[in-house]
Write a protein that holds these residues in place. Structure first.
Motif, PDB file in Angstrom:
ATOM      1  N   UNK A   1       1.134  -1.442  -0.130  1.00 22.05           N
ATOM      2  CA  UNK A   1      -0.030  -0.225  -0.013  1.00 22.05           C
ATOM      3  C   UNK A   1       0.475   1.110  -0.003  1.00 22.05           C
ATOM      4  N   UNK A   2       2.096   1.248   0.407  1.00 20.13           N
ATOM      5  CA  UNK A   2       2.704   2.186   0.439  1.00 20.13           C
ATOM      6  C   UNK A   2       4.314   2.095   0.105  1.00 20.13           C
ATOM      7  N   UNK A   3       4.587   3.358   0.157  1.00 20.52           N
ATOM      8  CA  UNK A   3       6.715   3.158   0.322  1.00 20.52           C
ATOM      9  C   UNK A   3       6.778   2.214  -0.524  1.00 20.52           C
ATOM     10  N   UNK A   4       8.090   1.755  -0.309  1.00 22.16           N
ATOM     11  CA  UNK A   4       8.783   0.945  -1.197  1.00 22.16           C
ATOM     12  C   UNK A   4       7.663  -0.451  -1.730  1.00 22.16           C
ATOM     13  N   UNK A   5       6.840  -0.548  -1.250  1.00 25.50           N
ATOM     14  CA  UNK A   5       5.981  -2.224  -1.533  1.00 25.50           C
ATOM     15  C   UNK A   5       5.590  -1.277  -2.765  1.00 25.50           C
ATOM     16  N   UNK A   6       4.942  -0.409  -2.689  1.00 27.33           N
ATOM     17  CA  UNK A   6       4.446   0.624  -3.911  1.00 27.33           C
ATOM     18  C   UNK A   6       4.802   0.947  -5.291  1.00 27.33           C
TER      19      UNK A   6
ATOM     20  N   UNK B   1      19.155  -3.024   1.014  1.00 27.98           N
ATOM     21  CA  UNK B   1      19.013  -1.433   0.171  1.00 27.98           C
ATOM     22  C   UNK B   1      19.317  -0.096   0.975  1.00 27.98           C
ATOM     23  N   UNK B   2      19.027   1.208   0.523  1.00 27.18           N
ATOM     24  CA  UNK B   2      19.968   1.930   1.281  1.00 27.18           C
ATOM     25  C   UNK B   2      18.861   2.792   1.760  1.00 27.18           C
ATOM     26  N   UNK B   3      19.361   4.080   2.109  1.00 23.57           N
ATOM     27  CA  UNK B   3      18.121   4.962   3.251  1.00 23.57           C
ATOM     28  C   UNK B   3      17.472   5.290   1.816  1.00 23.57           C
ATOM     29  N   UNK B   4      15.399   5.314   1.998  1.00 24.37           N
ATOM     30  CA  UNK B   4      14.436   5.601   0.948  1.00 24.37           C
ATOM     31  C   UNK B   4      13.832   6.858   1.500  1.00 24.37           C
ATOM     32  N   UNK B   5      13.509   7.342   0.268  1.00 30.91           N
ATOM     33  CA  UNK B   5      12.553   8.718   1.173  1.00 30.91           C
ATOM     34  C   UNK B   5      10.815   7.541   0.750  1.00 30.91           C
ATOM     35  N   UNK B   6      10.066   7.608   1.820  1.00 29.16           N
ATOM     36  CA  UNK B   6       9.372   6.281   2.191  1.00 29.16           C
ATOM     37  C   UNK B   6       8.552   7.405   3.210  1.00 29.16           C
ATOM     38  N   UNK B   7       6.890   7.122   3.191  1.00 38.74           N
ATOM     39  CA  UNK B   7       6.506   7.289   4.107  1.00 38.74           C
ATOM     40  C   UNK B   7       6.621   7.400   5.542  1.00 38.74           C
TER      41      UNK B   7
ATOM     42  N   UNK C   1      23.175   9.483   2.591  1.00 41.62           N
ATOM     43  CA  UNK C   1      21.851   9.722   0.981  1.00 41.62           C
ATOM     44  C   UNK C   1      21.297   9.357   0.731  1.00 41.62           C
ATOM     45  N   UNK C   2      20.768   9.820   0.372  1.00 44.23           N
ATOM     46  CA  UNK C   2      18.601   9.221   0.269  1.00 44.23           C
ATOM     47  C   UNK C   2      18.152   8.942  -1.251  1.00 44.23           C
ATOM     48  N   UNK C   3      17.620   7.719  -1.168  1.00 40.78           N
ATOM     49  CA  UNK C   3      16.960   7.034  -2.557  1.00 40.78           C
ATOM     50  C   UNK C   3      15.343   7.675  -3.176  1.00 40.78           C
ATOM     51  N   UNK C   4      15.304   7.605  -3.815  1.00 38.54           N
ATOM     52  CA  UNK C   4      14.123   7.552  -3.943  1.00 38.54           C
ATOM     53  C   UNK C   4      12.898   6.374  -3.942  1.00 38.54           C
ATOM     54  N   UNK C   5      12.056   5.686  -3.683  1.00 46.40           N
ATOM     55  CA  UNK C   5      11.625   4.293  -3.285  1.00 46.40           C
ATOM     56  C   UNK C   5      11.845   3.409  -4.955  1.00 46.40           C
TER      57      UNK C   5
ATOM     58  N   UNK D   1       3.727   6.596  -3.015  1.00 44.82           N
ATOM     59  CA  UNK D   1       5.224   5.878  -2.674  1.00 44.82           C
ATOM     60  C   UNK D   1       6.242   6.957  -1.608  1.00 44.82           C
ATOM     61  N   UNK D   2       6.194   7.943  -1.992  1.00 39.33           N
ATOM     62  CA  UNK D   2       7.471   9.247  -1.704  1.00 39.33           C
ATOM     63  C   UNK D   2       6.775  10.049  -0.440  1.00 39.33           C
ATOM     64  N   UNK D   3       7.538   9.950   0.714  1.00 34.90           N
ATOM     65  CA  UNK D   3       7.741  10.052   1.694  1.00 34.90           C
ATOM     66  C   UNK D   3       7.997  11.862   1.736  1.00 34.90           C
ATOM     67  N   UNK D   4       8.369  12.569   2.488  1.00 33.97           N
ATOM     68  CA  UNK D   4       8.905  13.905   1.610  1.00 33.97           C
ATOM     69  C   UNK D   4      10.003  14.719   2.238  1.00 33.97           C
ATOM     70  N   UNK D   5      10.872  13.572   0.992  1.00 35.34           N
ATOM     71  CA  UNK D   5      12.104  14.260   1.691  1.00 35.34           C
ATOM     72  C   UNK D   5      12.173  14.098  -0.505  1.00 35.34           C
ATOM     73  N   UNK D   6      11.713  14.567  -0.986  1.00 40.33           N
ATOM     74  CA  UNK D   6      11.837  14.641  -2.227  1.00 40.33           C
ATOM     75  C   UNK D   6      13.014  15.192  -3.372  1.00 40.33           C
TER      76      UNK D   6
END
Length: 331
Positions: free
Chosen positions: A12-17, A184-190, A208-212, A288-293
């Motif tokens: 429903x969200x984040x990497x799974x989404x 996986x690395x640090x990711x921008x997810x909810x 550093x942060x990566x997109x899901x 899928x994305x958090x607040x760090x786009x």
């Protein structure tokens, strides 16, 4: 993945989404498992919009019976499961001594036993057919624990050991079923907006942060190429795992100094929701994305090279040959 039946937990969200969107773009039939009905319904729409077919199966992965019932429904309603991707998790951001026994147990049930139950159910269904693929969503934290994430790091370490055992048993049996893990690395997810936090500030991924989508591409590639026992995604993941092998004591001291501050930000207010006991996306779609786009990378060169090792090796070899030929021509 075209016409494959693929199960994704935590869809429903984040990497799974991001994973189900990637699968939809590859014409897969995707069974989406999670708790939050709003997030699940929106994820199914995303799959259809991308070109695939998405069907919703509400279940709590911490409950073996719910996972088994969902899987049996999937096989009855869609067909035999070809791929099972475990993604679902929850956790607590807090020093270990501030996490209650109930919170720690719940995190372990979701984040570790959720993978165990998903793997067990998938194997029970795949064994009679002697084919299928299981993909475990891992993390650099499966190799290296960090402050404020004792429950999550413990679960990821456990998943790694569990997966290694299952892999060797399948190999010993001569099974046609394959299992692989993607770190996986640090990711921008909810995750950083809905995981239970006891910190004074809003949690954030360690830069550093990566997109899901970076994670999603790697996970789907692993499902298509499960012969490799493990994939590393992102230069920080590779650097962390190598540093842990070479100088774990030095990493201990570094994280003791910087690990707490690097996981908190003053730019956002502290969390006011938590999905540990109830889904945060029951009535709200987080996507899928958090607040760090603005701070997140949409691609990873390391991940691309990892997926295309043969091409990268040929390119390097060709470059070396060209340089050598140029030097000979000049001499």
């Amino acid at each position: 993945m075209k016409d494959k039946v693929v199960v994704v937990t935590g869809a429903s969200g984040g990497v799974g989404r991001a994973v189900v969107q990637e699968l939809g773009a590859r014409d897969a039939t995707v069974a989406l498992i999670a708790r939050g009905t709003t997030g699940l319904s929106s994820a199914a729409v995303d799959v259809g919009a991308a070109g695939g077919s998405g069907l919703v199966y509400e279940a709590d992965v911490a409950d073996y019976e719910q996972v088994r019932d969902a899987a049996e429904r999937i096989e009855r309603e869609i067909g035999p499961i070809d791929v099972w991707i475990n993604v679902a998790f929850s956790s607590v951001f807090a020093p270990f001594t501030e996490i209650t026994p109930e919170e720690y147990e719940r995190t372990t049930r979701v984040t570790y036993l959720g993978y165990v139950w998903g793997t067990r159910v998938a194997l029970d269904l795949m064994r009679p057919r002697d084919r299928g693929v299981i993909v475990q969503t891992g993390s650099a934290l499966a190799y290296r624990g960090i402050p404020l994430q004792a429950a999550y790091c413990g679960a990821k370490h456990a998943i790694k050991g569990f997966t290694e055992t299952v892999r060797t048993e399948l190999m010993s049996d001569g099974s046609g079923i394959q299992i692989t893990m993607v770190q996986l690395p640090a990711l921008n997810t909810p995750q950083f907006s809905w995981v239970l936090s006891k910190l004074g500030r809003h949690p954030q991924p360690v830069p550093p942060i990566y997109q899901p989508e970076v994670a999603a591409r790697a996970l789907v590639f692993a499902a298509e190429h499960p012969q490799r026992r493990e994939y590393w995604v992102g230069a920080p993941t590779a650097a962390t795992m190598i540093a842990q092998r070479l100088a774990p004591g030095l990493v201990d001291r570094y994280l003791a100094r910087s690990g707490r501050e690097s996981q908190q930000t003053k730019e956002l207010p502290p969390n006011d929701v938590a999905n540990l006991w109830e889904p945060a996306d029951e009535n709200k779609d987080y996507g899928a994305h958090g607040t760090f786009d603005e701070r997140s990378h949409p691609r990873s060169l390391q991940a691309w090279l990892s997926r295309h090792r043969g091409l990268a090796a040929l390119t390097l070899a060709g470059g070396a040959i060209a340089v050598a030929a140029l030097r000979r021509a000049r001499s």
